[in-house]
Design an enzyme around this catalytic site. Sequence first.
Site, PDB file in Angstrom:
ATOM      1  N   LYS A  51     -12.960   6.439  -7.415  1.00  0.00           N
ATOM      2  CA  LYS A  51     -13.840   7.780  -7.858  1.00  0.00           C
ATOM      3  C   LYS A  51     -14.801   8.101  -6.946  1.00  0.00           C
ATOM      4  O   LYS A  51     -15.508   9.284  -6.889  1.00  0.00           O
ATOM      5  CB  LYS A  51     -14.523   7.191  -8.978  1.00  0.00           C
ATOM      6  CG  LYS A  51     -13.699   6.999 -10.228  1.00  0.00           C
ATOM      7  CD  LYS A  51     -13.819   8.416 -11.024  1.00  0.00           C
ATOM      8  CE  LYS A  51     -12.821   8.184 -12.349  1.00  0.00           C
ATOM      9  NZ  LYS A  51     -12.649   9.452 -12.733  1.00  0.00           N
ATOM     10  N   SER A  76     -19.872   6.673 -18.568  1.00  0.00           N
ATOM     11  CA  SER A  76     -20.365   5.225 -18.584  1.00  0.00           C
ATOM     12  C   SER A  76     -19.546   4.391 -17.561  1.00  0.00           C
ATOM     13  O   SER A  76     -19.776   3.349 -17.544  1.00  0.00           O
ATOM     14  CB  SER A  76     -19.902   4.905 -19.884  1.00  0.00           C
ATOM     15  OG  SER A  76     -18.586   5.042 -20.470  1.00  0.00           O
ATOM     16  N   GLU A 202       0.160   5.298 -17.923  1.00  0.00           N
ATOM     17  CA  GLU A 202      -0.972   5.403 -19.026  1.00  0.00           C
ATOM     18  C   GLU A 202      -0.965   4.182 -19.911  1.00  0.00           C
ATOM     19  O   GLU A 202       0.350   3.775 -20.147  1.00  0.00           O
ATOM     20  CB  GLU A 202      -0.655   6.651 -19.973  1.00  0.00           C
ATOM     21  CG  GLU A 202      -1.688   7.968 -19.605  1.00  0.00           C
ATOM     22  CD  GLU A 202      -0.970   9.008 -20.615  1.00  0.00           C
ATOM     23  OE1 GLU A 202      -2.265   9.958 -20.867  1.00  0.00           O
ATOM     24  OE2 GLU A 202       0.039   9.027 -21.280  1.00  0.00           O
TER      25      GLU A 202
END
Lengths: 322, 322
Positions: A51, A76, A202
């Site tokens: 990220k 979060s 996923e």
Amino acid sequence: MLQIDDVLAAAGRLEGVAHRTPVLTSRTLDEALGASVFLKAENFQRMGAFKFRGGYNAVNSLTEAERARGVVAFSSGNHAQAVALAARLHGCRATIVMPTDAPALKLAATRGYGAEVVLYDRYKEDRAAIATRLVQEQGAHLIPPFDDLRVMAGQGTAALELLQDTGPLDALIVCAGGGGLLSGCAVAAKHLAPGIRVYGAEPERGDDMRQSLRAGRIVSIDVPRTICDGQQTQAVGRHTFEVIQALVSDVLTVPDPVVVEAMRFAFERMKVVLEPSGACALAALMHHRDQFRGQRVGLTLSGGNIGADRFVALLSGAERVD
Amino acid sequence: MLQIDDVLAAAGRLEGVAHRTPVLTSRTLDEALGASVFLKAENFQRMGAFKFRGGYNAVNSLTEAERARGVVAFSSGNHAQAVALAARLHGCRATIVMPTDAPALKLAATRGYGAEVVLYDRYKEDRAAIATRLVQEQGAHLIPPFDDLRVMAGQGTAALELLQDTGPLDALIVCAGGGGLLSGCAVAAKHLAPGIRVYGAEPERGDDMRQSLRAGRIVSIDVPRTICDGQQTQAVGRHTFEVIQALVSDVLTVPDPVVVEAMRFAFERMKVVLEPSGACALAALMHHRDQFRGQRVGLTLSGGNIGADRFVALLSGAERVD
């Protein structure tokens, strides 16, 4: 639509700032799967996950005047820390909207990077509305977690580095939540290896992306019950889906217990720590190994931000996994 | 006494065979300790610990005729796997003497490398006598775990690589059991950085090396009760002690709970897995940080062979640590 030039420009901005993370290999894994596997270790990235790439690229893409008014994000998880760190590195103000029940470790880390944390009650308040109010009040700039071309371009640099290091691959498997990493990596991978097949990975219970890809339109689901907390998105983004529809072959789904198996394998045989979402692509390869036999396969180890106590709970069965 | 040429020759033999393991750094660690710390990640070495270096160098140093008669080792730990793997890579026979209650994982790994495992009852039988009998019967060659110049030379290549990568350091802290790694690393480090201070790191309850260094003679102790299973040696070796007396400044001791803290830090902040003995030098630096403030410090992360279940037991308190 996201273009390779966006990813290449992001690579230029990230050079000397993001870690060029190592590409790991494991003889044991290759023998077990009958494939040659190359694992891009983004758990060793700054703040512990990929990220940082997208967060930094987005903040760096703003003008100085824009940055002077600060940035806002709601998350979060790892995106909160990514934007907080990126803002600190640019000497600009960051306000992060986080739920009151966010893990103490993540709150502390976000504050540790100098961000102001605005808490909200996730059962009573709307975080997007709070963020919008902050943007309006402060004139600040919102950095979305995935559905943003600058963020997607930054994440794509992970695959750029991977394929630069490995040369051509038959397949690439990428952990997928909202699709920021998957879309950026798909653009980068198809540029360096046009024949490569790109897959998302996923959790089985949060298979909105697979449903969307098969339906040919964005499908929304309820917040999925899965240990993969980085992949509890309810729907893929508009910009990310455009790329995924064009370039991604399929989405592989994985039951949560296989994710724990992959975390254990990484721990015991490779000596590396993965959070559940960070192990999802490895778990997908283990679960669907027959499709990849004899091939050269790249995959992302997308993050390692898990407290030792949660790891202990997951592996000991104290936290139920089914 | 072990010479730098022995270590340089070992480096030549290991090139392209052993991994040149990465040197890790951590901003968080540096800030917490007020030092610049460089961690040589031998947990990423082949078979998961530095022991591969010495085992391979010893087997490789034999003549073809010697190797044709096979090698023998006794160990319940990483040396067993190191010799087994080194023998397989040379296409020669290995017989490893292991206790009946050795961890199933380590028995399986040793057999997995193709070695023949001879089990003995550690409460009733003498493993050295069994090994000697095998050596006599087979004409095989015994590879000792640490008190052997070829083994020491191989281990020393870890510090050679570390200092080649970092340049001069003020201090080097090395995990110490029988002193194979410490002695080899001391010779290599003093060669590349004559002013460096070299320290051993030992569990507090198994402080035979510190006692020996202070007494000026080899002191033997009872098998120490410590979680650092790779450092439960009762006495330093004759060859290793000769080097340690000449080149090592001091031995730092660490209580077991600090070792667990270091394992937790490595897990949560660096995303790497360490076995207790592999975390001992990091724990020593954390425990004695005041001595190293403002300095450039190298240390060994010497191994990562710990099952997830034992890790869980140690960090959850299910296995008592005091």
